[in-house]
Design a protein around this motif. Sequence first.
Motif, PDB file in Angstrom:
ATOM      1  N   LEU A  69       0.816  -1.209   0.000  1.00 58.63           N
ATOM      2  CA  LEU A  69       0.000   0.000   0.000  1.00 58.63           C
ATOM      3  C   LEU A  69       0.854   1.266   0.000  1.00 58.63           C
ATOM      4  O   LEU A  69       0.542   2.240  -0.691  1.00 58.63           O
ATOM      5  N   LEU A  70       1.925   1.253   0.787  1.00 58.01           N
ATOM      6  CA  LEU A  70       2.824   2.408   0.815  1.00 58.01           C
ATOM      7  C   LEU A  70       3.452   2.629  -0.556  1.00 58.01           C
ATOM      8  O   LEU A  70       3.597   3.768  -1.006  1.00 58.01           O
ATOM      9  N   ALA A  71       3.824   1.537  -1.219  1.00 57.45           N
ATOM     10  CA  ALA A  71       4.416   1.640  -2.552  1.00 57.45           C
ATOM     11  C   ALA A  71       3.413   2.201  -3.555  1.00 57.45           C
ATOM     12  O   ALA A  71       3.764   2.999  -4.425  1.00 57.45           O
ATOM     13  N   ALA A  72       2.148   1.765  -3.417  1.00 57.86           N
ATOM     14  CA  ALA A  72       1.123   2.226  -4.348  1.00 57.86           C
ATOM     15  C   ALA A  72       0.781   3.694  -4.127  1.00 57.86           C
ATOM     16  O   ALA A  72       0.560   4.444  -5.079  1.00 57.86           O
ATOM     17  N   LYS A  73       0.755   4.115  -2.867  1.00 59.01           N
ATOM     18  CA  LYS A  73       0.332   5.477  -2.544  1.00 59.01           C
ATOM     19  C   LYS A  73       1.472   6.486  -2.647  1.00 59.01           C
ATOM     20  O   LYS A  73       1.257   7.650  -3.013  1.00 59.01           O
ATOM     21  N   PHE A  83       9.285   6.680   3.044  1.00 64.03           N
ATOM     22  CA  PHE A  83       8.024   6.657   3.783  1.00 64.03           C
ATOM     23  C   PHE A  83       8.202   7.259   5.178  1.00 64.03           C
ATOM     24  O   PHE A  83       7.369   8.037   5.647  1.00 64.03           O
ATOM     25  N   VAL A  84       9.300   6.888   5.826  1.00 63.00           N
ATOM     26  CA  VAL A  84       9.571   7.394   7.174  1.00 63.00           C
ATOM     27  C   VAL A  84       9.826   8.892   7.135  1.00 63.00           C
ATOM     28  O   VAL A  84       9.382   9.641   8.014  1.00 63.00           O
ATOM     29  N   ARG A  85      10.516   9.350   6.096  1.00 59.98           N
ATOM     30  CA  ARG A  85      10.775  10.785   5.941  1.00 59.98           C
ATOM     31  C   ARG A  85       9.462  11.557   5.794  1.00 59.98           C
ATOM     32  O   ARG A  85       9.282  12.623   6.404  1.00 59.98           O
ATOM     33  N   LEU A  86       8.540  11.021   5.001  1.00 61.86           N
ATOM     34  CA  LEU A  86       7.248  11.675   4.812  1.00 61.86           C
ATOM     35  C   LEU A  86       6.451  11.739   6.115  1.00 61.86           C
ATOM     36  O   LEU A  86       5.782  12.728   6.395  1.00 61.86           O
ATOM     37  N   LEU A 369       5.406   2.102  11.407  1.00 60.23           N
ATOM     38  CA  LEU A 369       5.042   3.370  12.051  1.00 60.23           C
ATOM     39  C   LEU A 369       4.619   4.396  11.001  1.00 60.23           C
ATOM     40  O   LEU A 369       3.639   5.133  11.195  1.00 60.23           O
ATOM     41  N   ALA A 370       5.358   4.448   9.893  1.00 56.11           N
ATOM     42  CA  ALA A 370       4.993   5.362   8.815  1.00 56.11           C
ATOM     43  C   ALA A 370       3.621   4.998   8.247  1.00 56.11           C
ATOM     44  O   ALA A 370       2.803   5.871   7.932  1.00 56.11           O
ATOM     45  N   GLY A 371       3.353   3.694   8.152  1.00 56.66           N
ATOM     46  CA  GLY A 371       2.067   3.251   7.642  1.00 56.66           C
ATOM     47  C   GLY A 371       0.894   3.672   8.508  1.00 56.66           C
ATOM     48  O   GLY A 371      -0.185   3.988   7.996  1.00 56.66           O
ATOM     49  N   THR A 372       1.115   3.708   9.829  1.00 55.46           N
ATOM     50  CA  THR A 372       0.019   4.121  10.721  1.00 55.46           C
ATOM     51  C   THR A 372      -0.383   5.571  10.476  1.00 55.46           C
ATOM     52  O   THR A 372      -1.514   5.963  10.793  1.00 55.46           O
ATOM     53  N   ARG A 373       0.521   6.369   9.921  1.00 51.50           N
ATOM     54  CA  ARG A 373       0.198   7.759   9.587  1.00 51.50           C
ATOM     55  C   ARG A 373      -0.223   7.919   8.130  1.00 51.50           C
ATOM     56  O   ARG A 373      -1.226   8.564   7.817  1.00 51.50           O
ATOM     57  N   LEU A 374       0.548   7.336   7.236  1.00 50.93           N
ATOM     58  CA  LEU A 374       0.323   7.564   5.813  1.00 50.93           C
ATOM     59  C   LEU A 374      -0.838   6.754   5.255  1.00 50.93           C
ATOM     60  O   LEU A 374      -1.363   7.072   4.178  1.00 50.93           O
ATOM     61  N   ARG A 376      -3.658   5.850   7.176  1.00 55.75           N
ATOM     62  CA  ARG A 376      -4.785   5.867   8.109  1.00 55.75           C
ATOM     63  C   ARG A 376      -6.115   6.200   7.439  1.00 55.75           C
ATOM     64  O   ARG A 376      -7.175   6.091   8.072  1.00 55.75           O
ATOM     65  N   ASP A 377      -6.097   6.581   6.157  1.00 55.50           N
ATOM     66  CA  ASP A 377      -7.349   6.888   5.460  1.00 55.50           C
ATOM     67  C   ASP A 377      -8.015   5.639   4.889  1.00 55.50           C
ATOM     68  O   ASP A 377      -9.111   5.722   4.336  1.00 55.50           O
ATOM     69  N   THR A 378      -7.352   4.472   4.990  1.00 62.31           N
ATOM     70  CA  THR A 378      -7.952   3.223   4.525  1.00 62.31           C
ATOM     71  C   THR A 378      -7.972   2.215   5.670  1.00 62.31           C
ATOM     72  O   THR A 378      -7.007   2.112   6.430  1.00 62.31           O
ATOM     73  N   ARG A 379      -9.088   1.481   5.787  1.00 61.29           N
ATOM     74  CA  ARG A 379      -9.211   0.518   6.881  1.00 61.29           C
ATOM     75  C   ARG A 379      -8.175  -0.593   6.766  1.00 61.29           C
ATOM     76  O   ARG A 379      -7.554  -0.981   7.763  1.00 61.29           O
ATOM     77  N   VAL A 380      -7.971  -1.117   5.539  1.00 67.53           N
ATOM     78  CA  VAL A 380      -7.006  -2.197   5.346  1.00 67.53           C
ATOM     79  C   VAL A 380      -5.599  -1.722   5.676  1.00 67.53           C
ATOM     80  O   VAL A 380      -4.834  -2.414   6.368  1.00 67.53           O
ATOM     81  N   GLY A 381      -5.233  -0.535   5.185  1.00 66.69           N
ATOM     82  CA  GLY A 381      -3.903   0.000   5.454  1.00 66.69           C
ATOM     83  C   GLY A 381      -3.671   0.266   6.919  1.00 66.69           C
ATOM     84  O   GLY A 381      -2.609  -0.057   7.470  1.00 66.69           O
ATOM     85  N   ARG A 382      -4.645   0.855   7.562  1.00 63.81           N
ATOM     86  CA  ARG A 382      -4.518   1.159   8.991  1.00 63.81           C
ATOM     87  C   ARG A 382      -4.386  -0.122   9.819  1.00 63.81           C
ATOM     88  O   ARG A 382      -3.507  -0.240  10.672  1.00 63.81           O
ATOM     89  N   SER A 383      -5.239  -1.106   9.528  1.00 60.34           N
ATOM     90  CA  SER A 383      -5.208  -2.364  10.282  1.00 60.34           C
ATOM     91  C   SER A 383      -3.900  -3.121  10.044  1.00 60.34           C
ATOM     92  O   SER A 383      -3.275  -3.624  10.988  1.00 60.34           O
ATOM     93  N   SER A 384      -3.485  -3.215   8.775  1.00 60.63           N
ATOM     94  CA  SER A 384      -2.250  -3.938   8.447  1.00 60.63           C
ATOM     95  C   SER A 384      -1.039  -3.294   9.102  1.00 60.63           C
ATOM     96  O   SER A 384      -0.160  -3.989   9.617  1.00 60.63           O
ATOM     97  N   SER A 385      -1.001  -1.969   9.089  1.00 63.97           N
ATOM     98  CA  SER A 385       0.135  -1.261   9.683  1.00 63.97           C
ATOM     99  C   SER A 385       0.221  -1.525  11.178  1.00 63.97           C
ATOM    100  O   SER A 385       1.314  -1.801  11.719  1.00 63.97           O
ATOM    101  N   TRP A 386      -0.908  -1.462  11.860  1.00 66.56           N
ATOM    102  CA  TRP A 386      -0.900  -1.663  13.313  1.00 66.56           C
ATOM    103  C   TRP A 386      -0.605  -3.113  13.677  1.00 66.56           C
ATOM    104  O   TRP A 386       0.163  -3.380  14.620  1.00 66.56           O
ATOM    105  N   ILE A 387      -1.165  -4.057  12.943  1.00 61.29           N
ATOM    106  CA  ILE A 387      -0.868  -5.475  13.204  1.00 61.29           C
ATOM    107  C   ILE A 387       0.621  -5.751  12.992  1.00 61.29           C
ATOM    108  O   ILE A 387       1.282  -6.393  13.827  1.00 61.29           O
TER     109      ILE A 387
END
Length: 436
Positions: A69-73, A83-86, A369-374, A376-387
């Motif tokens: 997801l991070l790569a796609a977005k 990603f971490v820099r962003l 950690l970057a995923g939890t911020r970047l 967070r607008d998608t349920r799948v992305g938010r859940s996957s990042s936190w898991i």
Amino acid sequence: MSPPSSAKSPRLQATLNLPQIVALYIGSVIGSGILLVPGLTAEMAGPASIVAWLLMSVLVIPMAITMGLLAAKHPSSGGVSHFVRLAYGRKAGQLVGWFFLLSVPIGGPVVAVTGAQYVGVLLHWGDLQTYAAASLILIIPLVMNVFGLHLAGSVQTIVITLIVAILLLAIVAGMPHASSANFTPFMPRGAMSVFQAAGLMFWCFIGWEAVTHLSAEFVDPRKNAIRGVLWSAGIVSALYFAVAFMTIATHSYGGAGSAAALSVLVQRSLGPVGGWIVAVTAIFICFAAFNAYASAGSRIAYAMAQAGEAPKWLGTLHRKYNTPIGGLAFVAVGIAFSMAALLFKTVSLSQLIALPNATFMATYIGGCLAGTRLLRDTRVGRSSSWISLVVTLGLYPFLGWPALYPLAIGILFMLWSRRRSLSARHSGRPPMRPPQ
């Protein structure tokens, strides 16, 4: 309507379809770890290590989704550091870059010695012969990089094909020799050993970030990036689990054989010929892997030095070939120390692999950690990042003392940054900023 081509600068074409994306991810994740880790974890935790393999095979899926997801977005050649820099700023991104750079001089010898041991087991080599062969695996790519040579993409594709073919061969070859008796006693070293084995297995599941720099060339990246990581995560997990299961079911581990368990497994059915097939492939795999490591590490060193994020000498270029010899020199010196530590048995191979494993795990913690911020607008992305974050943080303490390695890098990075800032302040020059 698309604007005329003359009105825009040249762009990368979206040519990578789902099958190609899946192949790229599989090739990035499956590597030298499959040659080494199943035997080491079986020796570490006994048959119970299969529980850790099953656990990691499931838990790697949200990690792969997060990176996809991070790569796609946010497609970028900077990978996780981008990603971490962003998400957290320039210094956090720099630190992740240092994690990778300081993994190469340690991870390279692990890869090379692994390949050399597969030949050494067949020829009954001693330590000096094994490490001489490992040194060649390391030296040749370093010299190639001085001249600006790289393994062609077609060769890397052959490597991927060979890896998958050898894994399937090992699984089939081991079936007639499998026995349920080899699963008892199931947990000879206690439950803690299972978690320690899971921590070591992380080495086998890194690489999801490696394809992110190609995401701009994905056809329909928002859809195919996720499909690609799901398919590849399933295939990779199945192959790893099957090889680990057969390693235990045939008891193809123990003593010196643990570092070459795949060879032992294949030889049970095919004899010495099977051993040579695996050995030649192992050398090829490890050579290609370190060529990629040396190329990426030296160029990251150059880019960081140019941006003022690393000492200037790391950015030295060859006068004739314009290649990053400063970074290559750094990698070469680090490799010499790591090889000496292995040769004189200051550390074992399983202990040394834990150091780059720790920095890669720290890198993934940063990515999650970057995923939890970047995301967070998608349920799948938010859940996957936190898991992924919870799982990676949970495994991190089981690395043992190597877990301190990324922390030491972080402390040195802060001290160097502070010294550089003070030096720039006294000289009246503003600190260099990386190119945007």
